[in-house]
Design a protein around this motif. Structure first.
Motif, PDB file in Angstrom:
ATOM      1  N   GLU A  34       0.829  -1.206   0.000  1.00 45.93           N
ATOM      2  CA  GLU A  34       0.000   0.000   0.000  1.00 45.93           C
ATOM      3  C   GLU A  34       0.865   1.259   0.000  1.00 45.93           C
ATOM      4  OE1 GLU A  34      -3.558   0.085   2.551  1.00 45.93           O
ATOM      5  OE2 GLU A  34      -2.967   2.171   2.943  1.00 45.93           O
ATOM      6  N   LEU A  35       1.969   1.204   0.762  1.00 48.20           N
ATOM      7  CA  LEU A  35       2.887   2.349   0.776  1.00 48.20           C
ATOM      8  C   LEU A  35       3.494   2.589  -0.601  1.00 48.20           C
ATOM      9  CD1 LEU A  35       5.010   2.074   4.045  1.00 48.20           C
ATOM     10  CD2 LEU A  35       3.237   3.737   3.506  1.00 48.20           C
ATOM     11  N   GLY A  37       2.277   1.645  -3.591  1.00 53.38           N
ATOM     12  CA  GLY A  37       1.322   1.921  -4.671  1.00 53.38           C
ATOM     13  C   GLY A  37       1.504   0.924  -5.804  1.00 53.38           C
ATOM     14  N   ASP A  38       0.920   1.230  -6.963  1.00 51.16           N
ATOM     15  CA  ASP A  38       0.894   0.297  -8.092  1.00 51.16           C
ATOM     16  C   ASP A  38       2.280  -0.217  -8.451  1.00 51.16           C
ATOM     17  OD1 ASP A  38      -1.896   0.437  -8.693  1.00 51.16           O
ATOM     18  OD2 ASP A  38      -1.566   2.444  -9.504  1.00 51.16           O
ATOM     19  N   VAL A  40       5.058  -2.094 -10.700  1.00 50.38           N
ATOM     20  CA  VAL A  40       5.234  -2.250 -12.149  1.00 50.38           C
ATOM     21  C   VAL A  40       6.450  -3.091 -12.510  1.00 50.38           C
ATOM     22  CG1 VAL A  40       4.022  -0.127 -12.766  1.00 50.38           C
ATOM     23  CG2 VAL A  40       6.464  -0.027 -12.275  1.00 50.38           C
ATOM     24  N   PHE A  41       7.293  -3.410 -11.534  1.00 50.36           N
ATOM     25  CA  PHE A  41       8.507  -4.174 -11.843  1.00 50.36           C
ATOM     26  C   PHE A  41       8.971  -4.930 -10.614  1.00 50.36           C
ATOM     27  CE2 PHE A  41      13.203  -4.396 -11.883  1.00 50.36           C
ATOM     28  CZ  PHE A  41      13.377  -5.172 -13.015  1.00 50.36           C
ATOM     29  N   ILE A  42       9.276  -6.207 -10.805  1.00 49.65           N
ATOM     30  CA  ILE A  42       9.805  -7.033  -9.711  1.00 49.65           C
ATOM     31  C   ILE A  42      11.014  -7.807 -10.235  1.00 49.65           C
ATOM     32  CG2 ILE A  42       9.342  -9.007  -8.191  1.00 49.65           C
ATOM     33  CD1 ILE A  42       6.454  -8.071  -7.991  1.00 49.65           C
ATOM     34  N   VAL A  59      14.016  -6.768  -5.653  1.00 51.89           N
ATOM     35  CA  VAL A  59      13.644  -5.361  -5.806  1.00 51.89           C
ATOM     36  C   VAL A  59      12.196  -5.302  -6.270  1.00 51.89           C
ATOM     37  CG1 VAL A  59      14.081  -3.214  -7.054  1.00 51.89           C
ATOM     38  CG2 VAL A  59      16.000  -4.692  -6.413  1.00 51.89           C
ATOM     39  N   GLU A  61       9.423  -2.404  -7.611  1.00 51.08           N
ATOM     40  CA  GLU A  61       9.313  -0.993  -8.001  1.00 51.08           C
ATOM     41  C   GLU A  61       7.871  -0.673  -8.334  1.00 51.08           C
ATOM     42  OE1 GLU A  61      12.202   1.063 -10.129  1.00 51.08           O
ATOM     43  OE2 GLU A  61      13.688  -0.553 -10.102  1.00 51.08           O
ATOM     44  N   SER A  62       7.412   0.446  -7.781  1.00 56.51           N
ATOM     45  CA  SER A  62       6.090   0.963  -8.149  1.00 56.51           C
ATOM     46  C   SER A  62       6.308   2.107  -9.131  1.00 56.51           C
ATOM     47  CB  SER A  62       5.358   1.471  -6.909  1.00 56.51           C
ATOM     48  OG  SER A  62       6.008   2.619  -6.406  1.00 56.51           O
ATOM     49  N   VAL A  63       5.220   2.709  -9.577  1.00 52.63           N
ATOM     50  CA  VAL A  63       5.335   3.873 -10.434  1.00 52.63           C
ATOM     51  C   VAL A  63       6.166   4.940  -9.719  1.00 52.63           C
ATOM     52  CG1 VAL A  63       4.039   5.579 -11.749  1.00 52.63           C
ATOM     53  CG2 VAL A  63       3.048   3.347 -11.323  1.00 52.63           C
ATOM     54  N   LYS A  64       5.989   4.983  -8.395  1.00 52.48           N
ATOM     55  CA  LYS A  64       6.543   6.054  -7.577  1.00 52.48           C
ATOM     56  C   LYS A  64       7.971   5.802  -7.127  1.00 52.48           C
ATOM     57  CE  LYS A  64       4.818   6.254  -3.411  1.00 52.48           C
ATOM     58  NZ  LYS A  64       3.942   6.456  -2.245  1.00 52.48           N
ATOM     59  N   ALA A  65       8.290   4.558  -6.738  1.00 49.23           N
ATOM     60  CA  ALA A  65       9.559   4.336  -6.039  1.00 49.23           C
ATOM     61  C   ALA A  65      10.037   2.903  -6.188  1.00 49.23           C
ATOM     62  CB  ALA A  65       9.391   4.654  -4.555  1.00 49.23           C
ATOM     63  N   ALA A  66      11.331   2.724  -5.917  1.00 48.89           N
ATOM     64  CA  ALA A  66      11.928   1.391  -5.869  1.00 48.89           C
ATOM     65  C   ALA A  66      12.196   1.029  -4.422  1.00 48.89           C
ATOM     66  CB  ALA A  66      13.229   1.377  -6.659  1.00 48.89           C
ATOM     67  N   VAL A  85       6.622 -11.743 -11.183  1.00 44.46           N
ATOM     68  CA  VAL A  85       7.491 -10.999 -12.112  1.00 44.46           C
ATOM     69  C   VAL A  85       6.689 -10.603 -13.359  1.00 44.46           C
ATOM     70  CG1 VAL A  85       9.528 -11.182 -13.598  1.00 44.46           C
ATOM     71  CG2 VAL A  85       9.576 -12.142 -11.282  1.00 44.46           C
TER      72      VAL A  85
ATOM     73  N   ARG B  16      -5.081   9.068  -0.715  1.00 46.08           N
ATOM     74  CA  ARG B  16      -3.854   8.971   0.072  1.00 46.08           C
ATOM     75  C   ARG B  16      -3.164  10.323  -0.060  1.00 46.08           C
ATOM     76  NH1 ARG B  16      -1.046   4.964   2.039  1.00 46.08           N
ATOM     77  NH2 ARG B  16       1.021   5.559   2.760  1.00 46.08           N
ATOM     78  N   ARG B 294      14.861   6.144 -13.269  1.00 50.33           N
ATOM     79  CA  ARG B 294      14.557   7.092 -12.188  1.00 50.33           C
ATOM     80  C   ARG B 294      15.466   8.306 -12.305  1.00 50.33           C
ATOM     81  NH1 ARG B 294       9.863   5.055  -9.949  1.00 50.33           N
ATOM     82  NH2 ARG B 294      10.114   2.836  -9.539  1.00 50.33           N
ATOM     83  N   SER B 312      10.125   7.267 -14.895  1.00 49.31           N
ATOM     84  CA  SER B 312       9.092   6.460 -14.250  1.00 49.31           C
ATOM     85  C   SER B 312       8.662   5.380 -15.227  1.00 49.31           C
ATOM     86  CB  SER B 312       7.902   7.332 -13.833  1.00 49.31           C
ATOM     87  OG  SER B 312       6.994   6.589 -13.054  1.00 49.31           O
TER      88      SER B 312
END
Lengths: 127, 362
Positions: A34-35, A37-38, A40-42, A59, A61-66, A85, B16, B294, B312
């Motif tokens: 949940e932290l 978010g969506d 997109v990569f594992i 690793v 990775e969401s849209v927002k962060a790794a 994956v 959120r 990134r 992104s």
């Protein structure tokens, strides 16, 4: 927050299930997905890789962060979940169903050092 | 943290919330990717009331903006016409990027970024005083006369806005891209930050909640800043603070097209730009390998190294994309290597406009 009582947890938000055959299955908690978010990569570890406890194993990775996923205990990687994956969103949909990798622990007693559901909930609630 | 007038409305919708430049704003309302697709395929809306509309009015308003901005407001002849510009410091660095709307010869509206608004207002007032010009600079974000801004974007955005604001239909239907019309107390602009059709609607803050609810009832999906970021990245639009800042020349941030170095007009930063021409090329990257690009990752090319400024995952293209500063000799079509953790991943250099009006361009 969904924190199943039959699993063990880490402070870095992995969940760990002790299997009947002595192996462990590892994923990331519902709170972690949940932290992030969506997703997109594992990227998952190679099978046969020996990991130390708290070593970077995967690793996500969401849209927002790794984010790194750490080995909850020392052991050897014996299986990875290719389905996660291929479709990282499965982890968002069901964090406890979409496991990431399985390990053969170096020492079964290492599991005792992990958090139970109540202790993990306290960490999540305090965050 | 500062809150927009729609804060309670976002919370009711399950948003959120995150800190964005000192403002508590919605990151997403469940799924950032679904919100992104809603804007590409249908209609979505963003609360952008944290951005600051500034009215610049008075006898010297035009003279002031001609000296203040890198783009030339003299190009604005028709009421409502908008212009994108950088505001530079003496060293030629970007203080902010903004949109200026021409209303009449004594009246302009400037919309600046949320996190930079205070510094922008200080800078503008200081230049006005230094140049001794008769200009009133009035921010409209807080207090009496406060305005809210809602961006409605997507292929069906216009229809849905007209359904909710039928009185605005005639004036807004006639708008060409990058224009605004004033209808009663609504300021409706055909601008946006997504690469899709739509409007940015500015209105009295007290009426924002009603408009938001009505748009939602008309099927416009609430979207957070997460989707706004992936949409603008796909559209190849810069984000202030990430793709450029006070240490970066607009010529090195892909903004040369907004800088008027041709006319004899002087403006703040012009001498610095003339003394230090373009140093890097600002281009797009499409990742060929699996992974996610990134900001701050190093880019290795046969002509030297560069750096990603925004990166992104593109929900429309289903692969990772980025904006990057590359050596001047780098060219569209080159294959480059990006350092991602302990690996080097292959990426293709493209024009930095990946998706427009629902279509993939690269």
């Amino acid at each position: 927050m969904n924190i199943p009582a039959d699993l063990k947890y880490t402070r870095s938000h992995e969940w760990v299930r002790a299997e009947a055959d002595g192996t462990v299955t590892v994923g990331i908690s519902d709170h972690a997905q949940e932290l992030l978010g969506d997703l997109v990569f594992i990227e998952l570890p190679d099978i046969g890789r020996a990991l130390a406890a708290e070593q970077e194993a995967a690793v996500v990775e969401s849209v927002k962060a790794a984010a790194d996923v750490y080995a909850p205990i020392a052991g050897t990687v014996i299986e990875v979940n290719q389905a996660a994956v291929d479709a990282p969103e499965l982890v968002n949909q069901d964090a406890y169903g979409a496991w990431l990798f399985r390990m053969k622990p170096a020492a079964a007693s290492d599991l005792d050092g992990l958090l139970d559901a109540a202790a993990y909930r306290q960490i999540v609630d305090a965050a | 943290m500062k809150k927009t007038v729609l804060n309670a409305c976002h919370r009711r919708s399950g948003a959120r919330m995150v800190d964005f430049g000192g403002w508590e704003m919605p990151l997403h309302y469940g799924s950032q990717i679904e919100e992104h697709h809603a804007v590409r395929r249908d209609a979505g809306m963003f609360d952008v009331s944290h951005m600051c509309a500034v009215d610049v009015a008075g006898r010297d308003a035009g003279v002031f903006l001609r000296r203040l901005l890198a783009n030339n407001v003299e190009r604005l002849k028709v009421p409502g016409k908008a212009l994108y510009s950088a505001m530079l410091n003496q060293a030629g660095g970007v203080i902010d990027d903004l949109i200026v709307y021409y209303l009449d010869d004594r009246s302009y509206r400037v919309v600046v970024n949320a996190g930079t608004a205070e510094k922008d207002l200080d800078w503008m007032a200081a230049r006005r005083d230094e140049w001794q010009l008769a200009v009133d600079i009035t921010p409209r974000r807080e207090g009496a006369g406060a305005l809210a801004m809602i961006a409605v974007q997507g292929p069906h955005a216009r229809q849905k806005v007209w359904q909710v604001l039928p009185e605005c239909r005639a004036a807004s239907e006639a708008l060409k891209p990058f224009f605004a019309a004033v209808v009663g107390d609504h300021f409706i602009a055909s601008t946006g930050y997504t690469g899709e059709d739509g409007y940015e609607i500015t209105l009295p803050a007290a009426r924002a909640d009603g408009l938001w609810q009505a748009l939602a009832a008309a099927g416009v999906r609430p979207c957070g800043l997460g989707a706004r970021d992936t949409l603008r990245l796909e559209a190849g639009m810069n984000l202030y603070g990430q793709d450029m800042d006070e240490t970066v020349s607009p010529l090195d941030a892909g903004l040369a097209w907004t800088v008027d170095l041709v006319s004899p007009r002087d403006f703040v930063g012009k001498a610095a730009l003339l003394a230090r021409p373009q140093q890097v090329r600002f281009l797009g990257l499409v990742l060929l390998d699996r992974g996610v690009l990134r900001a701050h990752q190093a880019v290795h090319t046969t002509h030297g190294d560069g750096e990603i400024t925004s990166g992104s995952f593109s929900p429309t293209m289903q692969q990772s994309i980025a904006l990057a500063r590359l050596p001047l000799a780098a060219a569209i079509g080159d294959t480059v290597q990006v350092a991602v953790r302990d690996k080097r991943l292959a990426a293709r250099v493209v024009k930095p406009s990946f998706v427009r009006n629902g279509n993939i361009l690269v």
